[in-house]
Design a protein around this motif. Structure first.
Motif, PDB file in Angstrom:
ATOM      1  N   LYS A   1     -11.002  10.732   6.250  1.00  0.00           N
ATOM      2  CA  LYS A   1     -10.603   9.613   7.081  1.00  0.00           C
ATOM      3  C   LYS A   1     -11.085   8.361   6.364  1.00  0.00           C
ATOM      4  CE  LYS A   1     -11.357   8.000  11.772  1.00  0.00           C
ATOM      5  NZ  LYS A   1     -12.150   8.205  12.965  1.00  0.00           N
ATOM      6  N   LEU A   2     -10.191   7.407   6.133  1.00  0.00           N
ATOM      7  CA  LEU A   2     -10.576   6.159   5.480  1.00  0.00           C
ATOM      8  C   LEU A   2     -10.450   5.031   6.501  1.00  0.00           C
ATOM      9  CD1 LEU A   2      -8.739   6.541   2.023  1.00  0.00           C
ATOM     10  CD2 LEU A   2     -10.960   7.456   2.740  1.00  0.00           C
ATOM     11  N   ILE A   3     -11.503   4.230   6.587  1.00  0.00           N
ATOM     12  CA  ILE A   3     -11.540   3.180   7.612  1.00  0.00           C
ATOM     13  C   ILE A   3     -11.633   1.824   6.923  1.00  0.00           C
ATOM     14  CG2 ILE A   3     -12.889   2.253   9.560  1.00  0.00           C
ATOM     15  CD1 ILE A   3     -14.001   5.143   9.941  1.00  0.00           C
ATOM     16  N   LEU A   4     -10.789   0.887   7.349  1.00  0.00           N
ATOM     17  CA  LEU A   4     -10.873  -0.490   6.830  1.00  0.00           C
ATOM     18  C   LEU A   4     -11.740  -1.288   7.796  1.00  0.00           C
ATOM     19  CD1 LEU A   4      -9.936  -2.880   5.009  1.00  0.00           C
ATOM     20  CD2 LEU A   4      -7.959  -3.111   6.528  1.00  0.00           C
ATOM     21  N   GLY A   5     -12.845  -1.845   7.314  1.00  0.00           N
ATOM     22  CA  GLY A   5     -13.674  -2.657   8.202  1.00  0.00           C
ATOM     23  C   GLY A   5     -15.107  -2.710   7.721  1.00  0.00           C
TER      24      GLY A   5
ATOM     25  N   MET B   1     -17.311   2.537   0.402  1.00  0.00           N
ATOM     26  CA  MET B   1     -16.624   3.518  -0.467  1.00  0.00           C
ATOM     27  C   MET B   1     -15.935   2.913  -1.680  1.00  0.00           C
ATOM     28  SD  MET B   1     -13.112   4.708   1.262  1.00  0.00           S
ATOM     29  CE  MET B   1     -12.016   3.537   2.051  1.00  0.00           C
ATOM     30  N   GLY B   2     -15.697   1.590  -1.721  1.00  0.00           N
ATOM     31  CA  GLY B   2     -14.971   1.038  -2.864  1.00  0.00           C
ATOM     32  C   GLY B   2     -13.635   1.743  -3.012  1.00  0.00           C
TER      33      GLY B   2
ATOM     34  N   VAL C   1     -15.175  19.295  -3.722  1.00  0.00           N
ATOM     35  CA  VAL C   1     -16.131  20.402  -3.546  1.00  0.00           C
ATOM     36  C   VAL C   1     -15.935  21.112  -2.199  1.00  0.00           C
ATOM     37  CG1 VAL C   1     -17.784  19.263  -5.070  1.00  0.00           C
ATOM     38  CG2 VAL C   1     -18.067  19.026  -2.611  1.00  0.00           C
ATOM     39  N   GLY C   2     -14.880  20.732  -1.474  1.00  0.00           N
ATOM     40  CA  GLY C   2     -14.524  21.463  -0.250  1.00  0.00           C
ATOM     41  C   GLY C   2     -15.138  20.914   1.029  1.00  0.00           C
ATOM     42  N   TYR C   3     -15.606  19.648   1.002  1.00  0.00           N
ATOM     43  CA  TYR C   3     -16.198  19.056   2.203  1.00  0.00           C
ATOM     44  C   TYR C   3     -15.219  18.077   2.855  1.00  0.00           C
ATOM     45  CZ  TYR C   3     -20.765  20.496   0.165  1.00  0.00           C
ATOM     46  OH  TYR C   3     -21.813  21.193  -0.359  1.00  0.00           O
ATOM     47  N   GLU C   4     -15.565  17.678   4.087  1.00  0.00           N
ATOM     48  CA  GLU C   4     -14.796  16.610   4.734  1.00  0.00           C
ATOM     49  C   GLU C   4     -15.455  15.273   4.399  1.00  0.00           C
ATOM     50  OE1 GLU C   4     -14.082  17.441   9.018  1.00  0.00           O
ATOM     51  OE2 GLU C   4     -14.882  19.403   8.443  1.00  0.00           O
ATOM     52  N   GLY C   5     -14.655  14.208   4.349  1.00  0.00           N
ATOM     53  CA  GLY C   5     -15.224  12.906   3.994  1.00  0.00           C
ATOM     54  C   GLY C   5     -14.694  11.781   4.864  1.00  0.00           C
ATOM     55  N   ILE C   6     -15.595  10.853   5.170  1.00  0.00           N
ATOM     56  CA  ILE C   6     -15.190   9.626   5.864  1.00  0.00           C
ATOM     57  C   ILE C   6     -15.638   8.451   5.000  1.00  0.00           C
ATOM     58  CG2 ILE C   6     -15.436   8.190   7.938  1.00  0.00           C
ATOM     59  CD1 ILE C   6     -16.204  10.667   9.501  1.00  0.00           C
ATOM     60  N   GLY C   7     -14.715   7.562   4.665  1.00  0.00           N
ATOM     61  CA  GLY C   7     -15.059   6.404   3.843  1.00  0.00           C
ATOM     62  C   GLY C   7     -14.770   5.113   4.585  1.00  0.00           C
ATOM     63  N   ILE C   8     -15.633   4.125   4.380  1.00  0.00           N
ATOM     64  CA  ILE C   8     -15.433   2.813   5.012  1.00  0.00           C
ATOM     65  C   ILE C   8     -15.432   1.751   3.914  1.00  0.00           C
ATOM     66  CG2 ILE C   8     -16.260   1.204   6.787  1.00  0.00           C
ATOM     67  CD1 ILE C   8     -18.027   3.540   7.856  1.00  0.00           C
ATOM     68  N   GLU C   9     -14.503   0.820   3.985  1.00  0.00           N
ATOM     69  CA  GLU C   9     -14.429  -0.261   2.988  1.00  0.00           C
ATOM     70  C   GLU C   9     -13.941  -1.524   3.699  1.00  0.00           C
ATOM     71  OE1 GLU C   9     -15.202  -0.838  -0.385  1.00  0.00           O
ATOM     72  OE2 GLU C   9     -14.448  -2.810   0.175  1.00  0.00           O
ATOM     73  N   MET C  10     -14.618  -2.641   3.425  1.00  0.00           N
ATOM     74  CA  MET C  10     -14.244  -3.865   4.157  1.00  0.00           C
ATOM     75  C   MET C  10     -13.216  -4.720   3.414  1.00  0.00           C
ATOM     76  SD  MET C  10     -17.371  -6.521   3.844  1.00  0.00           S
ATOM     77  CE  MET C  10     -17.709  -7.330   2.290  1.00  0.00           C
ATOM     78  N   ASP C  11     -13.070  -4.513   2.101  1.00  0.00           N
ATOM     79  CA  ASP C  11     -12.145  -5.342   1.326  1.00  0.00           C
ATOM     80  C   ASP C  11     -10.758  -4.668   1.320  1.00  0.00           C
ATOM     81  OD1 ASP C  11     -11.985  -7.533  -1.061  1.00  0.00           O
ATOM     82  OD2 ASP C  11     -10.844  -5.737  -1.586  1.00  0.00           O
TER      83      ASP C  11
ATOM     84  N   THR D   1      -8.079  -5.014  -0.518  1.00  0.00           N
ATOM     85  CA  THR D   1      -7.539  -4.562  -1.812  1.00  0.00           C
ATOM     86  C   THR D   1      -8.211  -3.257  -2.236  1.00  0.00           C
ATOM     87  OG1 THR D   1      -7.234  -6.874  -2.358  1.00  0.00           O
ATOM     88  CG2 THR D   1      -7.082  -5.332  -4.180  1.00  0.00           C
ATOM     89  N   PHE D   2      -9.538  -3.192  -2.108  1.00  0.00           N
ATOM     90  CA  PHE D   2     -10.241  -1.952  -2.477  1.00  0.00           C
ATOM     91  C   PHE D   2      -9.865  -0.812  -1.524  1.00  0.00           C
ATOM     92  CE2 PHE D   2     -13.795  -4.776  -4.383  1.00  0.00           C
ATOM     93  CZ  PHE D   2     -13.162  -4.797  -5.617  1.00  0.00           C
ATOM     94  N   TYR D   3      -9.661  -1.151  -0.242  1.00  0.00           N
ATOM     95  CA  TYR D   3      -9.263  -0.118   0.724  1.00  0.00           C
ATOM     96  C   TYR D   3      -7.914   0.494   0.318  1.00  0.00           C
ATOM     97  CZ  TYR D   3      -7.601   1.966   5.067  1.00  0.00           C
ATOM     98  OH  TYR D   3      -7.081   2.834   5.993  1.00  0.00           O
ATOM     99  N   SER D   4      -6.948  -0.376  -0.048  1.00  0.00           N
ATOM    100  CA  SER D   4      -5.629   0.151  -0.469  1.00  0.00           C
ATOM    101  C   SER D   4      -5.779   0.984  -1.738  1.00  0.00           C
ATOM    102  CB  SER D   4      -4.640  -0.975  -0.785  1.00  0.00           C
ATOM    103  OG  SER D   4      -4.614  -1.866   0.258  1.00  0.00           O
ATOM    104  N   LEU D   5      -6.680   0.528  -2.620  1.00  0.00           N
ATOM    105  CA  LEU D   5      -6.934   1.294  -3.845  1.00  0.00           C
ATOM    106  C   LEU D   5      -7.446   2.693  -3.477  1.00  0.00           C
ATOM    107  CD1 LEU D   5      -7.143   1.146  -6.970  1.00  0.00           C
ATOM    108  CD2 LEU D   5      -9.481   0.316  -6.688  1.00  0.00           C
ATOM    109  N   ALA D   6      -8.372   2.753  -2.515  1.00  0.00           N
ATOM    110  CA  ALA D   6      -8.919   4.054  -2.092  1.00  0.00           C
ATOM    111  C   ALA D   6      -7.808   4.931  -1.522  1.00  0.00           C
ATOM    112  CB  ALA D   6     -10.029   3.853  -1.066  1.00  0.00           C
ATOM    113  N   GLN D   7      -6.936   4.327  -0.730  1.00  0.00           N
ATOM    114  CA  GLN D   7      -5.852   5.135  -0.139  1.00  0.00           C
ATOM    115  C   GLN D   7      -5.018   5.809  -1.232  1.00  0.00           C
ATOM    116  OE1 GLN D   7      -4.049   2.034   2.366  1.00  0.00           O
ATOM    117  NE2 GLN D   7      -4.343   3.440   4.072  1.00  0.00           N
ATOM    118  N   LYS D   8      -4.837   5.067  -2.343  1.00  0.00           N
ATOM    119  CA  LYS D   8      -4.007   5.617  -3.427  1.00  0.00           C
ATOM    120  C   LYS D   8      -4.803   6.561  -4.336  1.00  0.00           C
ATOM    121  CE  LYS D   8      -2.341   1.434  -4.482  1.00  0.00           C
ATOM    122  NZ  LYS D   8      -2.220   0.352  -5.274  1.00  0.00           N
TER     123      LYS D   8
END
Ligand code: SAM
Length: 319
Positions: free
Chosen positions: A5-9, A244-245, A256-266, A268-275
């Protein structure tokens, strides 16, 4: 894909909204000086001039990447870093399971402020893991007097990046009981029952990763997969990266088979993470973080061997 799950904020408000005891481990690379990823400083970085980002001179024909200049932080800004991380730790603590670990990239000069803050915020200090690689920092001569003092350097030449380890205190009487109830409290060993070492040979982030995720502080998958894997002692759970950058930690968690949650406030970097998260996670399928072996990691074998020599110097150099 529902394992991430990626969160912008802003991470403090996003973490505040999470359920208590819902996170098993945190791996993150915060802005060392807080100011370098503020909107003003990021704008200066993107324009290529001014601010805390210094554009290093070209070196042997290689274009070098901008680096933040921590030496210009004032005493007041250093205290602000500490105050910020006390608040951050207090918000994070209830969301993490008892015995959950937090691993944070640091900087040798500033790490004491973050460590003090985390302890004040309720975490145990569990030492530091060193990511060893040849950086460009340090070793400078006295400015404008290089010829006058040819044998003097002002700081040691940097060959490591400290990753600070913390743990939320366990809630049961023993680690074993905590592991049974919460699934946290210890670290996962490498393959073959080898404990995670606190010195990990690494190298600069390979170009094939930079081509996917062009973030100024992108960390290599080889190192991230090893440390992220180690944070979940029973091999399952949720890893959070609040800064998360480009999402390299989340990519490592998926790999490695885990679940991840990332948060990014910028944005441009958030869109980069999505891609970037998915393609980064799919690189090097055999690299599952269960050994220090760099085969398939796409780092330079030469650099890696230099690191091993630093860790295990030939007998003639030992004291
Ligand atoms: C050092 S970088 C992390 C880069 C990451 N290691 C990677 O490999 O891409 C820190 C990131 O935290 C983000 N950031 C800074 N303050 C934040 C905040 N309060 N909440 C969420 N993200 C934040 C910055 O925009 C930046 O992208």
């Amino acid at each position: 894909m529902n394992r991430m799950k990626l969160i912008l904020g802003d991470c403090i408000s996003a973490i505040n909204g999470m359920k208590d005891d819902s996170i098993h481990g945190v791996c993150t690379d915060p802005p060392y000086g807080l100011v370098e990823f503020s909107p003003d400083e990021v704008a200066k970085l993107r324009m290529g001039k001014g601010g805390v980002w210094r554009l290093p001179p070209k070196w042997e024909g290689c274009e070098r990447r901008p680096l933040p200049r921590f030496s210009i932080l004032t005493q007041e800004q250093r205290q602000e870093i500490q105050a910020y991380f006390v608040q951050w730790a207090r918000v994070l603590l209830p969301k993490l399971r008892p015995g959950g670990h937090v691993l944070m990239a640091g900087n040798p000069v500033l790490q004491m402020y973050v460590q003090n803050a985390m302890v004040e915020g309720g975490f145990e200090n569990r030492g530091t893991v060193l990511r060893c690689y040849h950086g460009f920092r340090g070793g400078d001569r006295p400015k404008n007097a290089e010829r006058e003092f040819p044998d003097v350097c002002v700081t040691p030449r940097g060959n490591y990046e400290p990753w600070m380890l913390f743990r939320k205190p366990i809630a049961e009487h023993t680690v074993a009981a905590n592991l049974r109830k919460w699934g946290t409290g210890g670290l996962r060993m490498l393959a073959g029952g080898k404990p995670l070492p606190d010195v990990i040979p690494s190298f600069k982030t390979p170009n094939c990763e930079r081509e996917i995720a062009d973030h100024p502080s992108l960390k290599p998958q080889h190192f991230l997969r090893i440390v992220v894997r180690s944070l979940l002692p029973l091999g399952q759970g949720v890893i959070l990266d609040p800064f998360m950058g480009s999402g390299s930690t989340i990519a490592a968690a998926l790999a490695v088979g885990y679940e991840g949650i990332g948060i990014e406030m910028d944005k441009t970097f958030y869109s980069l993470a999505q891609k970037s998260v998915l393609p980064l996670s799919l690189l090097y399928p055999r690299l599952t973080g269960d050994s220090l072996d760099y085969a398939d990691a796409n780092g330079s074998a030469e650099e890696f061997h230099e690191q091993l020599l630093l860790l295990d110097p030939p007998a003639k150099y030992s004291m």
